[in-house]
Design a protein around this motif. Sequence first.
Motif, mmCIF file in Angstrom:
data_model
loop_
_atom_site.group_PDB
_atom_site.id
_atom_site.type_symbol
_atom_site.label_atom_id
_atom_site.label_comp_id
_atom_site.label_asym_id
_atom_site.label_seq_id
_atom_site.Cartn_x
_atom_site.Cartn_y
_atom_site.Cartn_z
ATOM 1 N N PRO A 195 0.833 -1.215 0.000
ATOM 2 C CA PRO A 195 0.000 0.000 0.000
ATOM 3 C C PRO A 195 0.860 1.255 0.000
ATOM 4 O O PRO A 195 2.043 1.226 0.354
ATOM 5 N N LEU A 196 0.253 2.353 -0.412
ATOM 6 C CA LEU A 196 0.940 3.635 -0.363
ATOM 7 C C LEU A 196 0.876 4.149 1.068
ATOM 8 O O LEU A 196 -0.167 4.578 1.538
ATOM 9 N N PHE A 197 1.990 4.032 1.775
ATOM 10 C CA PHE A 197 2.081 4.526 3.148
ATOM 11 C C PHE A 197 2.598 5.970 3.101
ATOM 12 O O PHE A 197 3.713 6.214 2.652
ATOM 13 N N PHE A 198 1.795 6.899 3.566
ATOM 14 C CA PHE A 198 2.247 8.289 3.606
ATOM 15 C C PHE A 198 3.491 8.425 4.482
ATOM 16 O O PHE A 198 4.347 9.261 4.234
ATOM 17 N N SER A 199 3.588 7.581 5.497
ATOM 18 C CA SER A 199 4.721 7.662 6.428
ATOM 19 C C SER A 199 6.049 7.321 5.757
ATOM 20 O O SER A 199 7.121 7.632 6.287
ATOM 21 N N ASP A 200 5.992 6.674 4.574
ATOM 22 C CA ASP A 200 7.231 6.359 3.868
ATOM 23 C C ASP A 200 7.971 7.622 3.418
ATOM 24 O O ASP A 200 9.179 7.592 3.183
ATOM 25 N N ILE A 201 7.232 8.713 3.277
ATOM 26 C CA ILE A 201 7.890 9.984 2.946
ATOM 27 C C ILE A 201 8.840 10.365 4.072
ATOM 28 O O ILE A 201 9.940 10.865 3.833
ATOM 29 N N SER A 202 8.410 10.110 5.306
ATOM 30 C CA SER A 202 9.266 10.374 6.463
ATOM 31 C C SER A 202 10.423 9.382 6.505
ATOM 32 O O SER A 202 11.568 9.740 6.810
ATOM 33 N N LYS A 203 10.135 8.133 6.175
ATOM 34 C CA LYS A 203 11.151 7.072 6.181
ATOM 35 C C LYS A 203 12.285 7.394 5.211
ATOM 36 O O LYS A 203 13.465 7.162 5.491
ATOM 37 N N PHE A 204 11.925 7.936 4.047
ATOM 38 C CA PHE A 204 12.920 8.234 3.011
ATOM 39 C C PHE A 204 13.172 9.734 2.875
ATOM 40 O O PHE A 204 13.522 10.215 1.780
ATOM 41 N N LYS A 205 13.017 10.440 3.954
ATOM 42 C CA LYS A 205 13.186 11.892 3.933
ATOM 43 C C LYS A 205 14.528 12.305 3.337
ATOM 44 O O LYS A 205 14.589 13.144 2.424
ATOM 45 N N GLY A 206 15.609 11.748 3.839
ATOM 46 C CA GLY A 206 16.941 12.115 3.362
ATOM 47 C C GLY A 206 17.133 11.804 1.895
ATOM 48 O O GLY A 206 17.696 12.609 1.142
ATOM 49 N N GLU A 207 16.651 10.635 1.470
ATOM 50 C CA GLU A 207 16.795 10.236 0.076
ATOM 51 C C GLU A 207 16.030 11.177 -0.856
ATOM 52 O O GLU A 207 16.524 11.542 -1.934
ATOM 53 N N ILE A 208 14.813 11.552 -0.460
ATOM 54 C CA ILE A 208 13.995 12.442 -1.300
ATOM 55 C C ILE A 208 14.675 13.796 -1.460
ATOM 56 O O ILE A 208 14.785 14.328 -2.572
ATOM 57 N N TYR A 209 15.140 14.356 -0.348
ATOM 58 C CA TYR A 209 15.850 15.634 -0.415
ATOM 59 C C TYR A 209 17.122 15.517 -1.251
ATOM 60 O O TYR A 209 17.480 16.416 -2.009
ATOM 61 N N GLY A 210 17.814 14.381 -1.094
ATOM 62 C CA GLY A 210 19.053 14.180 -1.830
ATOM 63 C C GLY A 210 18.828 14.111 -3.331
ATOM 64 O O GLY A 210 19.552 14.740 -4.114
ATOM 65 N N ILE A 211 17.828 13.344 -3.751
ATOM 66 C CA ILE A 211 17.497 13.238 -5.174
ATOM 67 C C ILE A 211 17.090 14.604 -5.717
ATOM 68 O O ILE A 211 17.500 15.004 -6.819
ATOM 69 N N SER A 212 16.301 15.338 -4.938
ATOM 70 C CA SER A 212 15.824 16.657 -5.374
ATOM 71 C C SER A 212 16.972 17.619 -5.600
ATOM 72 O O SER A 212 17.039 18.295 -6.643
ATOM 73 N N ILE A 213 17.892 17.709 -4.631
ATOM 74 C CA ILE A 213 18.964 18.697 -4.754
ATOM 75 C C ILE A 213 19.937 18.319 -5.874
ATOM 76 O O ILE A 213 20.433 19.191 -6.595
ATOM 77 N N LEU A 214 20.189 17.027 -6.070
ATOM 78 C CA LEU A 214 21.068 16.610 -7.165
ATOM 79 C C LEU A 214 20.430 16.926 -8.521
ATOM 80 O O LEU A 214 21.116 17.372 -9.453
ATOM 81 N N TRP A 215 19.132 16.705 -8.626
ATOM 82 C CA TRP A 215 18.412 17.015 -9.858
ATOM 83 C C TRP A 215 18.459 18.518 -10.151
ATOM 84 O O TRP A 215 18.703 18.943 -11.275
ATOM 85 N N ILE A 216 18.256 19.304 -9.098
ATOM 86 C CA ILE A 216 18.299 20.765 -9.238
ATOM 87 C C ILE A 216 19.700 21.221 -9.666
ATOM 88 O O ILE A 216 19.852 22.082 -10.546
ATOM 89 N N MET A 217 20.713 20.648 -9.049
ATOM 90 C CA MET A 217 22.085 21.031 -9.379
ATOM 91 C C MET A 217 22.423 20.696 -10.831
ATOM 92 O O MET A 217 23.029 21.504 -11.540
ATOM 93 N N LEU A 218 22.038 19.508 -11.269
ATOM 94 C CA LEU A 218 22.293 19.122 -12.652
ATOM 95 C C LEU A 218 21.525 20.043 -13.604
ATOM 96 O O LEU A 218 22.046 20.445 -14.656
ATOM 97 N N PHE A 219 20.314 20.389 -13.220
ATOM 98 C CA PHE A 219 19.478 21.289 -14.032
ATOM 99 C C PHE A 219 20.119 22.659 -14.197
ATOM 100 O O PHE A 219 20.034 23.267 -15.272
ATOM 101 N N HIS A 220 20.772 23.157 -13.173
ATOM 102 C CA HIS A 220 21.359 24.495 -13.234
ATOM 103 C C HIS A 220 22.459 24.612 -14.289
ATOM 104 O O HIS A 220 22.754 25.713 -14.769
#
Length: 347
Positions: free
Chosen positions: A8-33
Amino acid sequence: MKLSKFRPLFFSDISKFKGEIYGISILWIMLFHAIAILKLHYDFGLTILKPLDKLIGYGNMGVEVFLFCSGIFLYFSYHRNKDPHIFIKKRLSRLFWPVVLITGLYWVYKFLIATTDVSLFLGKMTMMDFWFSGDQQIWFVACILVCYVVYPYIYGFLFESKFLNGFLRLAILVAMTALLTLLVKSNYPEIYSNIEIGLTRFPVFFIGCFFGKLVYDKKTLPWFFYLICLALVIGTFVVLELEVFKGVWRRWFYMVGGIPLTFVIVWILNLLKCKPLNKFFAFFGTISLNLYVSHIMVIHIYKLTPFVESKRLLHYLVLMVIAVAIAYVAELLIRLITKPRKKKIKE
């Protein structure tokens, strides 16, 4: 690396993978720049790599993911201790130190020594120059600063008000923000042009604030909602590529892909169950704010050198490595500076 069964889609998984989500986001942003700021490309003139270049070219959607998650995790922080002064002081401190440690010396030289422009220096140090002058160098810091300051009021309106229900209150908040944006765009086009990159991002932050309670309460949805999220993400890329929307509507449309993309990232991480990959992304997530500030500053300095004329992607990748090193050292210093204070508060 092994695949697991659908869950199932557990909303709490966002908390579980908090660091990974932020990490993917910032790397994507950096590459985009590299594409957005330096006009570089990742296809190397090869047709087969065009899709990769296109994907990285939509890296500004990483900002939507970042702000959505920021709204979520502010709920965790504020819900535990609903003291606005302590909350805001803690949040502002988290913004202040990366800005001072990473960019402070450069700004002292540029605005106090080289040009003796005290007003610009104060604008940089207070992180508010974006809203007053339209300087977009570290606009995200100025944007998230406002988000931190207004969050206690957003929390009160969304979760403590007895007016209608929570979802309708969110709809009113988003609609009012959109209306304000359109009014500024219509009546003050020059101001809007300067700040639209931040002003148009508040709705996704407010939606993240609303989702904060869902994540905190560990709500679930059937597993096929992951497929719906994936379809929304793919559909968003198609619509953006076809340029169906322009201007402010295009900027807002990034939410349609950015919010479900957060759940798609969680889905993929759950399926892969690859600890080394998780640790890799989580590392960058831990220093994501520092990394945003450091890589923008490194790009700014690089643009002042003759090397920028060569337009080599290799140079930019080296800049990314340098920015990571600066961000990591800054994180160590921030922990060293703030640790005694945390200990004192505990006592």
